[in-house]
Write an enzyme that holds these catalytic residues in place. Structure first.
Site, PDB file in Angstrom:
ATOM      1  N   GLY A  94       0.808  -1.217   0.000  1.00  0.00           N
ATOM      2  CA  GLY A  94       0.000   0.000   0.000  1.00  0.00           C
ATOM      3  C   GLY A  94       0.838   1.263   0.000  1.00  0.00           C
ATOM      4  O   GLY A  94       1.942   1.299  -0.564  1.00  0.00           O
ATOM      5  N   SER A  95       0.338   2.272   0.674  1.00  0.00           N
ATOM      6  CA  SER A  95       0.861   3.631   0.497  1.00  0.00           C
ATOM      7  C   SER A  95       2.297   3.850   0.956  1.00  0.00           C
ATOM      8  O   SER A  95       2.906   4.853   0.586  1.00  0.00           O
ATOM      9  CB  SER A  95      -0.054   4.630   1.213  1.00  0.00           C
ATOM     10  OG  SER A  95      -1.317   4.641   0.587  1.00  0.00           O
ATOM     11  N   VAL A  96       2.840   2.960   1.776  1.00  0.00           N
ATOM     12  CA  VAL A  96       4.256   3.152   2.130  1.00  0.00           C
ATOM     13  C   VAL A  96       5.124   3.092   0.870  1.00  0.00           C
ATOM     14  O   VAL A  96       6.223   3.644   0.832  1.00  0.00           O
ATOM     15  CB  VAL A  96       4.759   2.089   3.152  1.00  0.00           C
ATOM     16  CG1 VAL A  96       4.200   2.350   4.530  1.00  0.00           C
ATOM     17  CG2 VAL A  96       4.455   0.685   2.695  1.00  0.00           C
ATOM     18  N   PHE A  97       4.585   2.439  -0.167  1.00  0.00           N
ATOM     19  CA  PHE A  97       5.316   2.333  -1.426  1.00  0.00           C
ATOM     20  C   PHE A  97       5.483   3.687  -2.111  1.00  0.00           C
ATOM     21  O   PHE A  97       6.366   3.876  -2.942  1.00  0.00           O
ATOM     22  CB  PHE A  97       4.569   1.372  -2.362  1.00  0.00           C
ATOM     23  CG  PHE A  97       5.472   0.420  -3.090  1.00  0.00           C
ATOM     24  CD1 PHE A  97       5.994  -0.690  -2.456  1.00  0.00           C
ATOM     25  CD2 PHE A  97       5.817   0.643  -4.414  1.00  0.00           C
ATOM     26  CE1 PHE A  97       6.839  -1.563  -3.128  1.00  0.00           C
ATOM     27  CE2 PHE A  97       6.652  -0.226  -5.088  1.00  0.00           C
ATOM     28  CZ  PHE A  97       7.167  -1.327  -4.453  1.00  0.00           C
ATOM     29  N   LYS A  98       4.592   4.641  -1.720  1.00  0.00           N
ATOM     30  CA  LYS A  98       4.693   5.983  -2.326  1.00  0.00           C
ATOM     31  C   LYS A  98       6.030   6.631  -1.995  1.00  0.00           C
ATOM     32  O   LYS A  98       6.463   7.554  -2.679  1.00  0.00           O
ATOM     33  CB  LYS A  98       3.546   6.864  -1.827  1.00  0.00           C
ATOM     34  CG  LYS A  98       2.190   6.466  -2.380  1.00  0.00           C
ATOM     35  CD  LYS A  98       1.065   7.224  -1.703  1.00  0.00           C
ATOM     36  CE  LYS A  98      -0.287   6.665  -2.145  1.00  0.00           C
ATOM     37  NZ  LYS A  98      -1.382   7.031  -1.237  1.00  0.00           N
TER      38      LYS A  98
END
Lengths: 579, 104
Positions: free
Chosen positions: A288-292
């Site tokens: 999820g968003s930690v990949f951003k």
């Protein structure tokens, strides 16, 4: 008769005269031969004595006709400070000699009194074969159980001393340590590494290994603190599991690797249950968003944008039947910094598309996210990538969906983002103090500095999703991620993996902390929500607050002094009250 | 010559005696060596068990509840300071804060 005797005497005398001549002639020769013989004999004895004195007895070997099970003496495993994690101890193993067993039924019935789970059928079959002289009955007995069997006084049973692996820490770092088989041979985890790289000694009996201990990068204190906080988080948020890594962002040394529910290396079967799999290195997840963090770093490093670049994220994106939208849209153009702080899916997808699928993919490969990776504990679960990497995949991967990677592999990439852009190779073995780490730049130092600033702002600013991870004095920075878990026919909205990627202190990061909470519920502690900002972020904050002092990180004094919460009772002299 | 033979005989007897006593001493020494080796092995085994027991007793999972029962808690970042002076001043400050709270 008289005459006869007289004649005989004469004959003797005559014979003596005849014999006297050769005796006098051969006497010295015989004496010489005897002397030489005795001298040679003494010389041989002397030579043998000298040889024995100089060379010793030489090696002696004993051959055994009996088939004896081979075992392995293993070096200890200790943490980075020398505290014991695994060691060999002597144990008793019970065997039977069927030829000497008098009453099979008596042996089986009496043994069943000591071993409740005894397989009677199998043992009866083994004992019935009188041609066999050696049958294992039970291995690795404690002295108390061995004494109980001994007290039965059964003929045909005997004990053999063997080495057994003991794990004094119980479940502590159980996934990482791995386990050994019945012959004390490493099967998985660090135990396998010990066999393959460090070396073990094949022994018969209970001879301990002479090798120096294997020193891991793990710190038992940090590992326990992390596991305790994760256990608490599982209770607070009624989660099915939790996992966390603490990693040195410069050396790649992992100081804690926790995956709950934990496993005890002494009971290997428990580690094979699906719920107990290692969530750090043995499984892959859509994070999820930690990949951003990687998406934004890519866009900045490629000089496509700066943190202040404005991107119009008001329109939802559509491609291939998917619609990409923000959870809480602000309905105005956002700067790249705001895309990061507000965790805009649309913004991240637009940044990835601005770079294009090929460049985005190349960047992730450069950051070691796409290729298989291995550590001393074995291969990390390989990343699961889309079969076709087109526009829609580029957009979803930008916010951490459509790609599944092991948390440890992602943490290594994230460490490179915050450490000045240097490549990080995760390791579970302590690096020697004088060993330098090869500096291989992956991204620009300026990009890393900008990412550190963004991550710090995400925790320090009121609008940041990670503000609940703040720890006074430690300048925590980070990024939240709430990833819906894939299910049958799509994603399950209520089943999420909440995660928080943190590093501290952000002015010069030393450690990375990556916390994951699996399928948390909306509880009172998280205001009824399952968002990472309400469960993973505060958990990461508690972990950092607890491990920071253990790691010797000095908090900035201004921040620490500004929030005095320690009460020292001078009268009792012993009580500390902390927050 | 007779003297030589006699001397050789004496040397033979003496050598036999020396050889026998050396052999006997060697066996005695071997017994002692094996006893010592067994003692060392047993001591090493005992040390290994004691090390494992000490580590088991000192495992954080066991120590933490005991420490908390004594009123201790995990060290917080507030308990770290750059210098002893800074630590002392902070302790004095927090000590006075505590006193004020108690109305002393």
């Amino acid at each position: 008769m008289e005459r006869g005797a007289s004649n005989s005497h004469v004959e003797h005398e005559a014979a003596g005269e005849v014999a006297a001549e050769p005796r006098s002639a051969n006497g010295p020769l015989r004496t010489l031969i005897a002397t030489v013989g005795v001298a040679l004999f003494f010389m041989a004895i002397g030579a043998q004595l000298v040889r024995l004195a100089l060379m010793g007895l030489g090696d002696s070997s004993i051959s055994m006709s009996e088939t004896v099970a081979q075992s392995f003496a293993r070096p200890d495993i200790v943490d980075r400070n020398g505290r014991l994690l695994a060691t060999d101890v002597e144990a008793y193993s019970l065997f039977a000699d069927p030829a000497r067993v008098i009453d099979r039924d008596e042996v089986i019935e009496k043994l069943a009194l000591v071993f409740n789970d005894l397989d009677r059928t199998s043992l009866r079959k083994d004992l019935s074969d009188r041609t066999r002289r050696f049958v294992w009955v039970r291995r690795g007995l404690s002295p108390r159980v061995a004494q109980a069997v001994h007290d039965l006084g059964l003929p045909g049973l005997d004990f053999r001393r063997e080495l057994r692996r003991a794990y004094p820490g119980g479940k502590l770092a159980g996934h990482l340590i791995g386990y050994v088989n019945i012959d004390n041979k490493g099967v998985s985890g660090i135990e396998r590494y010990v066999d393959d790289v460090v070396g073990v000694e094949s022994v018969q009996g209970a001879t301990l290994a002479e090798r120096p201990p294997v020193r891991l990068s793990i710190d038992i204190g940090v590992q326990h603190a992390v596991e305790a906080e994760l256990q608490e988080a599982m209770k607070l948020y009624e989660a099915k599991g939790a996992a966390a890594i603490v990693m040195d962002v410069n050396s790649g040394e992992v100081l804690a690797s926790a995956s709950l529910p934990g496993v005890d290396p002494a009971f290997p079967n428990t580690s094979l249950e699906p719920g107990n799999l290692d969530k750090i290195a043995g499984s892959t997840f859509e994070l999820g968003s930690v990949f951003k963090t990687l998406t934004v770093a890519m866009a900045i490093d490629a000089a496509l944008v700066t943190p202040d670049t404005i991107v119009d994220v008001r329109k939802e994106l559509s491609a291939g039947g998917f619609t990409i939208k923000d959870l809480h849209p602000l309905r105005r153009p956002l700067s790249v910094a705001e895309i990061f702080l507000h965790s805009s899916n649309v913004g991240a997808a637009m940044l990835a598309m601005q770079a294009g699928p090929q460049r985005f993919r190349d960047f992730l490969r450069q950051m070691q996210v796409l290729d298989p990776m291995r550590t001393e504990a074995g291969p990390i679960a390989p990343p699961q990538l889309p079969q076709r990497w087109g526009d829609i995949e580029t957009m979803t991967i930008a916010y951490g969906h459509g790609i599944a990677v092991a948390p440890l592999q992602f943490a290594a990439a994230a460490a490179s983002v915050v450490n000045g852009g240097r490549k990080v190779t995760p390791t579970f073995v302590k690096r020697p103090a004088d060993s330098g780490v090869a500096v291989i730049p992956l991204i620009d130092t300026a990009t890393s500095a900008k990412m550190r600033d963004l991550m710090r702002r995400n925790v320090a600013e009121r609008v940041g999703t990670g503000k609940r991870a703040e720890v006074a004095g430690y300048q925590v920075g980070g990024k939240t991620g709430t990833a819906e878990m894939p299910g049958v026919g799509g994603y399950r909205e209520k089943s999420v993996i909440s995660s928080f990627l943190a590093a501290f202190p952000m002015d010069n990061p030393r450690y990375l902390v990556f916390v994951m909470i699996f399928e948390p519920q909306g509880t009172k502690a998280s205001s009824g929500e399952v968002l990472a900002s309400l469960n993973a972020a505060p958990t990461a904050g508690r972990v950092i607050g607890r491990v920071g002092p253990l790691l010797g990180i000095l908090p900035t004094q201004a921040a620490a002094a500004g929030a005095p919460s320690v009460a020292f009772d001078a009268r009792s002299g012993a009580k500390y009250e902390t927050r | 010559m007779r003297f030589v033979i006699l001397a050789a005989l004496m040397v033979t007897l003496a050598s036999a005696f020396v050889l026998y006593s050396s052999n006997y001493d060697t066996r005695q020494l071997e017994v002692r060596v094996s006893e010592q080796e067994r003692a060392i092995e047993k001591a090493r085994g005992d040390i290994a068990v004691l090390k494992a027991e000490r580590a088991h007793l000192a495992r954080p999972e066991r120590i933490e509840p005991l420490a908390r029962a004594m009123g201790l808690a995990p060290a917080s970042e507030q308990q770290l300071a750059v210098s002893p002076d800074a630590a002392l001043s902070r302790v004095m400050a927090t000590g006075s804060t505590t006193s004020q709270k108690r109305g002393d």
